[in-house]
Write a protein that holds these residues in place. Structure first.
Motif, PDB file in Angstrom:
ATOM      1  N   ARG A  49       7.531 -11.915   1.568  1.00  0.00           N
ATOM      2  CA  ARG A  49       6.529 -11.920   0.493  1.00  0.00           C
ATOM      3  C   ARG A  49       7.157 -11.666  -0.866  1.00  0.00           C
ATOM      4  O   ARG A  49       6.697 -12.194  -1.891  1.00  0.00           O
ATOM      5  CB  ARG A  49       5.459 -10.858   0.767  1.00  0.00           C
ATOM      6  CG  ARG A  49       4.418 -10.775  -0.356  1.00  0.00           C
ATOM      7  CD  ARG A  49       3.421  -9.671  -0.150  1.00  0.00           C
ATOM      8  NE  ARG A  49       3.982  -8.339  -0.291  1.00  0.00           N
ATOM      9  CZ  ARG A  49       4.235  -7.744  -1.463  1.00  0.00           C
ATOM     10  NH1 ARG A  49       4.014  -8.374  -2.598  1.00  0.00           N
ATOM     11  NH2 ARG A  49       4.715  -6.511  -1.495  1.00  0.00           N
TER      12      ARG A  49
ATOM     13  N   ALA B 224       2.588  -7.839   4.667  1.00  0.00           N
ATOM     14  CA  ALA B 224       2.239  -7.709   3.256  1.00  0.00           C
ATOM     15  C   ALA B 224       2.989  -6.552   2.608  1.00  0.00           C
ATOM     16  O   ALA B 224       3.344  -6.609   1.424  1.00  0.00           O
ATOM     17  CB  ALA B 224       0.736  -7.510   3.096  1.00  0.00           C
TER      18      ALA B 224
ATOM     19  N   LEU C  93      -0.455 -13.938  -0.119  1.00  0.00           N
ATOM     20  CA  LEU C  93      -1.191 -13.209   0.912  1.00  0.00           C
ATOM     21  C   LEU C  93      -2.390 -14.004   1.424  1.00  0.00           C
ATOM     22  O   LEU C  93      -2.821 -13.814   2.570  1.00  0.00           O
ATOM     23  CB  LEU C  93      -1.616 -11.844   0.380  1.00  0.00           C
ATOM     24  CG  LEU C  93      -0.443 -10.895   0.081  1.00  0.00           C
ATOM     25  CD1 LEU C  93      -0.941  -9.586  -0.521  1.00  0.00           C
ATOM     26  CD2 LEU C  93       0.365 -10.614   1.344  1.00  0.00           C
TER      27      LEU C  93
END
Length: 741
Positions: free
Chosen positions: A560, A600, A685
């Protein structure tokens, strides 16, 4: 062995005692930590929590605290009792007498002393106590320093010494070195002498702090603190205590006495002024703020004691032999430090250790040297050192003379029984990207060889070749890189494919297929991570049948941060692992929510215990405390899985679909509103939430692995086409830091 350590006790909750207790707990061993009062014990435990001594919060619960007066009876069922109180003989002996009254037969007792001989510690105590007593000299911080020096006395029961060695090795992760009952044992005997010589000779040769640290650092293979930085780290105020105690115990003719470090004027002035190192805000170095508020480092002028701006380190040859041959102050200083350190080590080694290899190991593990004194002598040339000493009219110790005649010390590295090393194994296939070795019993090991073991096209090809073999009983994935199992995908190659969508898709697909081939292989595959396993490196482990991880391994899916999601099956495998966890509530949302939260978060675990809590390791995966034993443990795990092995069947998982995605994104939008996420984080996300909830599936419908892998590829393709992701990827490649856009 029939005796094991199922419960431990530690007396003294200072930095050392608290650290020892924490390491027992890290190993899953319940431990009683006692101090003068229960309040002091609790305070010591709190300090260890703050200092990061525990590998996971769950380990803290294994430590019980109490006071020595009120709770000494709680030692009655302990298998190993470690004393780590103040370095005072009378205090220790009085405590031992009380311990002897409550401990059970056969319970080992050890003292963490670094200066008091064993014979004096046990003098006058019952034979029963002496039989079960040893010295165990830990190094601080206990969690990270791998050396443990053990001294057994003539009255020590060999079974007790064996119990302590085995538990220290396998439970506490220590490299155990047997020492003689001599002052400061091995590491501090040599290390304190080297520190003395390196400091005193810097003054004698008129060097600056920067010059001395440049010479004493990289050329010698010493940590970059150098010598003056090391005194700052240790604490200059400890010199009178540590060196004073050492001088009290050393023989009258010991070469250490030729250097009056206790009377060194600059050190004495610094101690009087409170300039004792980092803990006091400054010693030989100090940090200050300039007019713009930026932190800069200042250095002490050794002549005047005044601070001045730090100067660039002088250029010195990384090769020690070349450096010490220079006819200037730096070269003469290098020779002075090397010659005296090697001579001293050669003179005292026959008295303090069983073998020169033990001395080298003690210095490498206890002082973080890359090579011990005898390995340094071999690198420079024992004959060169001996001849130069003789030419200067200096004594050549017999051990050094023997090594010079034999062409060097060249002793094999210290190794505990049962330790397996990659170099032991015959090479089956060798390429620049990977090496396949034969570990015996039909088990092979594939080691990565790319820079930081990144996953390149060539490395994927090696995985494809080995999984196609039919002559193996099992496969271990392991390497001996000091920092990384694998740092993930080859980022430079990934960035180069950004303008080639077809090539990028092929690269993603090939990675998925290669990793899935690990699960489809006709033999079990065991991952053995040490160091970091992040991004694609973590995805490899998630595709293994089992993992045997070093206790300090750092696992994480950090994609991420560069604007993508784990696309080589990491998202899918973590989701399936979460779905199988018994500690999560039932239903279609808890597993996706857990996988989403972990990915995340983009965190790297600080230990294998934390990796297990994050879902990267399963409950059935193993943890090895001693890094040296990781390869052997992984091979044993592979052998245990081999009989009757069949590849795992493809799985399907019930997922919530779009409604679940909305639920996950509610939290994301709240975090964005609070300023904790960037606009592009929300985009990334959103893609992740869609995958873990099954895309456009009906609520609670079963989604097959193939469909999840396809969702991963599509998400990576879409994200790689965005300008923000491309900026993040290029920034990471160029600067090594993620871009917050």
């Amino acid at each position: 062995m029939t005796r094991t350590v199922r419960k431990a006790a530690v007396l003294g909750a200072g930095s050392m005692g608290g650290g020892i207790a924490a390491q027992f707990a890290n190993a899953g061993v319940p431990v009683v930590l006692l101090d003068v009062t229960a309040e002091q014990a609790r305070a010591g435990l709190a300090r260890q929590i703050k200092a990061g001594a525990f590998m996971h919060d769950s380990a803290v619960a294994l430590v019980e605290t109490g006071g020595i007066d009120a709770d000494l009876g709680r030692l009655a069922d302990a298998d190993w009792i470690v004393e780590a109180v103040v370095e005072n003989l009378d205090v220790k002996r009085a405590l031992f007498a009380r311990v002897e009254a409550v401990r059970r037969d056969g319970a080992a007792v050890s003292s963490n002393t670094s200066t008091i001989p064993l014979a004096r510690l046990t003098e006058g105590l019952p034979e029963r106590f002496a039989r079960d007593f040893v010295i165990t000299h830990f190094f601080n911080p206990v969690r990270h320093m791998r050396l443990l020096e053990v001294v057994a006395g003539p009255r020590t029961d060999p079974a007790t010494a064996a119990l302590v060695r085995e538990a220290a090795d396998r439970l506490l992760g220590k490299t155990v070195i047997d020492c003689r009952d001599t002052p400061a044992f091995i590491a501090n005997r040599i290390g304190c002498y080297w520190m003395t010589v390196a400091l005193m000779e810097a003054f004698a040769h008129g060097l600056t702090v920067e010059e001395a640290d440049a010479v004493a650092g990289r050329p010698f293979g010493i940590p970059p603190t150098g010598i003056f930085g090391l005194f700052d780290l240790v604490g200059i105020d400890l010199v009178p205590h540590v060196w004073g105690s050492l001088f009290d115990a050393l023989p009258a003719d010991d070469a250490h006495r030729a250097h009056d470090i206790l009377g060194q004027p600059r050190l004495r002035a610094m101690i009087e002024a409170g300039q004792v190192g980092r803990k006091a805000g400054g010693g030989f170095y100090r940090m200050v703020k300039d007019a713009a508020g930026r932190k800069t480092r200042e250095v002490m002028d050794l002549d005047t004691g005044a601070y001045r701006p730090e100067q660039p380190a002088p250029a010195v040859a990384p090769d020690l032999a070349t450096l010490m041959a220079r006819d200037d102050a730096l070269g003469r200083y290098a020779w002075a430090v090397l010659s005296q350190t090697v001579s001293y080590a050669a003179a005292v080694a026959p008295v303090i250790a069983d073998d020169p290899a033990a001395v080298d190991a003690a210095m490498e593990l206890g002082y973080n040297w890359s090579r011990g004194p005898f390995a340094l002598a071999d690198a420079v040339g024992c004959r060169t050192i001996a001849d130069r000493l003789a030419a200067e009219g200096r004594d050549v110790p017999p051990l050094l003379a023997e090594a010079a005649a034999a062409g060097g010390f060249h002793r094999p590295p210290l190794r505990a029984p049962g330790v397996l090393r990659l170099d032991d194994a015959a090479v089956m296939e060798d390429t620049p990207a990977a090496c396949l070795r034969d570990l015996g019993d039909g088990i092979a090991c594939l080691s990565f060889r790319t820079k930081m073991n990144v996953v390149s096209e060539d490395l994927l090809a090696a995985v494809e070749r080995v999984t196609a073999r039919r002559d193996l009983a099992g496969l271990v994935l392991a390497n001996d890189h000091p920092r990384a199992f694998s740092a993930g995908a080859d980022l430079a190659h990934f960035v180069a494919l950004l303008d080639d969508p077809a090539g990028l898709d092929a690269y993603i697909l090939r990675g998925q297929q290669a990793f899935r081939a690990l699960r489809a292989a006709p033999f079990p595959v065991v991952g053995a991570p040490q160091g970091v396993a992040v991004g694609g490196g973590c995805e490899i482990l998630l595709h293994c049948d089992a993992v045997q991880a070093w206790a300090e391994a750092g696992l994480g899916l950090v994609e991420r941060l560069v604007g993508i999601i784990p696309g080589w099956g990491g998202t899918t495998r973590l989701l399936l692992r979460m779905a199988a966890r018994a500690d999560l509530p039932k239903g279609p949302l808890p597993a996706p929510a857990a996988a989403f939260e972990t990915i995340a978060g983009a965190r790297i675990s600080r230990s294998a215990l934390e990796a297990r809590a994050m879902g990267f390791l399963g409950e059935g995966d193993g943890i090895t405390m001693n890094r040296d034993r990781l390869l052997a443990d992984a091979k044993a795990r592979c052998l245990a899985l081999a009989p009757g092995y069949a590849p795992s069947a493809e799985q399907a998982v019930a997922l919530p679909g779009p409604s679940g995605r909305v639920s996950l994104m509610n939290g994301v939008h709240a975090a964005r509103a609070a300023g904790r996420l960037s606009p592009h984080d929300v985009v990334v996300l959103e893609e992740l939430a869609a995958i873990v909830t099954g895309g456009d599936t009906q609520p609670a419908a079963l989604v097959a692995e193939d469909a999840l892998y396809a969702l991963e590829r599509e998400a990576v393709r879409r994200l790689a086409a965005t300008a923000a992701t491309r900026d993040r990827l290029r920034a990471m490649l160029e600067t090594g830091k993620p871009l917050a856009n």
